[in-house]
Design a protein around this motif. Structure first.
Motif, mmCIF file in Angstrom:
data_model
loop_
_atom_site.group_PDB
_atom_site.id
_atom_site.type_symbol
_atom_site.label_atom_id
_atom_site.label_comp_id
_atom_site.label_asym_id
_atom_site.label_seq_id
_atom_site.Cartn_x
_atom_site.Cartn_y
_atom_site.Cartn_z
ATOM 1 N N GLY A 1 0.817 -1.214 0.000
ATOM 2 C CA GLY A 1 0.000 0.000 0.000
ATOM 3 C C GLY A 1 0.845 1.256 0.000
ATOM 4 N N ALA A 2 1.971 1.218 0.699
ATOM 5 C CA ALA A 2 2.870 2.372 0.744
ATOM 6 C C ALA A 2 3.529 2.614 -0.615
ATOM 7 C CB ALA A 2 3.927 2.161 1.816
ATOM 8 N N LEU A 3 3.694 1.578 -1.427
ATOM 9 C CA LEU A 3 4.288 1.737 -2.756
ATOM 10 C C LEU A 3 3.248 2.128 -3.806
ATOM 11 C CD1 LEU A 3 6.758 -1.281 -2.873
ATOM 12 C CD2 LEU A 3 7.314 1.137 -2.656
ATOM 13 N N ILE A 4 2.034 1.631 -3.649
ATOM 14 C CA ILE A 4 0.990 1.906 -4.640
ATOM 15 C C ILE A 4 0.579 3.380 -4.623
ATOM 16 C CG2 ILE A 4 -1.437 1.462 -5.187
ATOM 17 C CD1 ILE A 4 -0.943 -1.441 -4.571
ATOM 18 N N THR A 5 0.504 3.984 -3.469
ATOM 19 C CA THR A 5 0.058 5.377 -3.373
ATOM 20 C C THR A 5 0.950 6.337 -4.162
ATOM 21 O OG1 THR A 5 -0.944 4.918 -1.225
ATOM 22 C CG2 THR A 5 -0.536 7.230 -1.775
ATOM 23 N N PRO A 6 2.276 6.350 -3.978
ATOM 24 C CA PRO A 6 3.095 7.274 -4.783
ATOM 25 C C PRO A 6 3.057 6.956 -6.275
ATOM 26 C CG PRO A 6 4.384 6.404 -2.957
ATOM 27 C CD PRO A 6 3.076 5.677 -2.974
ATOM 28 N N ILE A 7 2.963 5.683 -6.617
ATOM 29 C CA ILE A 7 2.897 5.302 -8.033
ATOM 30 C C ILE A 7 1.593 5.815 -8.641
ATOM 31 C CG2 ILE A 7 2.689 3.344 -9.601
ATOM 32 C CD1 ILE A 7 4.689 1.857 -7.757
ATOM 33 N N ALA A 8 0.493 5.676 -7.926
ATOM 34 C CA ALA A 8 -0.803 6.163 -8.415
ATOM 35 C C ALA A 8 -0.782 7.675 -8.565
ATOM 36 C CB ALA A 8 -1.919 5.730 -7.472
ATOM 37 N N ILE A 9 -0.184 8.379 -7.631
ATOM 38 C CA ILE A 9 -0.084 9.843 -7.712
ATOM 39 C C ILE A 9 0.735 10.236 -8.934
ATOM 40 C CG2 ILE A 9 0.918 11.882 -6.602
ATOM 41 C CD1 ILE A 9 0.082 10.607 -3.915
ATOM 42 N N PHE A 10 1.834 9.536 -9.181
ATOM 43 C CA PHE A 10 2.660 9.850 -10.353
ATOM 44 C C PHE A 10 1.902 9.605 -11.653
ATOM 45 C CE2 PHE A 10 5.523 8.574 -13.771
ATOM 46 C CZ PHE A 10 6.281 9.732 -13.891
ATOM 47 N N VAL A 11 1.157 8.501 -11.738
ATOM 48 C CA VAL A 11 0.393 8.193 -12.953
ATOM 49 C C VAL A 11 -0.650 9.274 -13.219
ATOM 50 C CG1 VAL A 11 -1.279 6.573 -13.953
ATOM 51 C CG2 VAL A 11 0.807 5.712 -12.885
ATOM 52 N N VAL A 12 -1.369 9.696 -12.193
ATOM 53 C CA VAL A 12 -2.369 10.756 -12.350
ATOM 54 C C VAL A 12 -1.678 12.050 -12.765
ATOM 55 C CG1 VAL A 12 -4.007 12.204 -11.091
ATOM 56 C CG2 VAL A 12 -4.043 9.726 -10.795
ATOM 57 N N PHE A 13 -0.581 12.387 -12.118
ATOM 58 C CA PHE A 13 0.181 13.598 -12.444
ATOM 59 C C PHE A 13 0.662 13.549 -13.892
ATOM 60 C CE2 PHE A 13 4.151 16.091 -12.442
ATOM 61 C CZ PHE A 13 3.660 17.302 -11.987
ATOM 62 N N TYR A 14 1.109 12.394 -14.351
ATOM 63 C CA TYR A 14 1.596 12.248 -15.722
ATOM 64 C C TYR A 14 0.489 12.530 -16.725
ATOM 65 C CZ TYR A 14 3.368 10.112 -19.984
ATOM 66 O OH TYR A 14 3.752 9.898 -21.283
#
Length: 112
Positions: free
Chosen positions: A20-33
């Motif tokens: 869960g700690a890894l998925i959150t920053p990855i999801a934020i980056f994908v949305v930001f991209y």
């Protein structure tokens, strides 16, 4: 009389919390991209394509908001632009933000 408390075996924390700690920053980056980076890259490509396809006689708008007509292309990415009758300036090609509509009132020299 001592009481013994049972402690659960811990292996550095449950794996689900680490995932869960890894998925959150990855999801934020994908949305930001998709919301920021990708549209900016597309706009940059369109701007570059527009600058490469300019020709003499095109009506343009500069970064300063001046409307003019391209008269001549010079060396070192310089462009001579006619702003009004007997007023020609030399600007950098990168200072052109867009092609103006062919029938703008300013380009025709009309005023109200």
């Amino acid at each position: 009389m001592g009481m013994a408390y049972a402690q659960g075996a811990t292996n550095g924390g449950p794996p689900s919390s680490m995932l869960g700690a890894l998925i959150t920053p990855i999801a934020i980056f994908v949305v930001f991209y998709f919301l920021m980076i990708r549209p900016q890259q597309k706009k940059s490509r369109e701007q570059k394509n527009m600058l490469e396809n300019l020709k003499t006689g095109d009506q343009i708008v500069t970064t300063g908001g001046l409307y003019g007509t391209i008269v001549k292309f010079g060396e070192n990415n310089r462009v001579k632009v006619k702003l009004a009758e007997n007023i020609t300036v030399e600007i950098a090609r990168g200072a052109i933000t867009e092609k103006a509509a062919e029938t703008t009132e300013v380009a025709k020299g009309k005023s109200d």
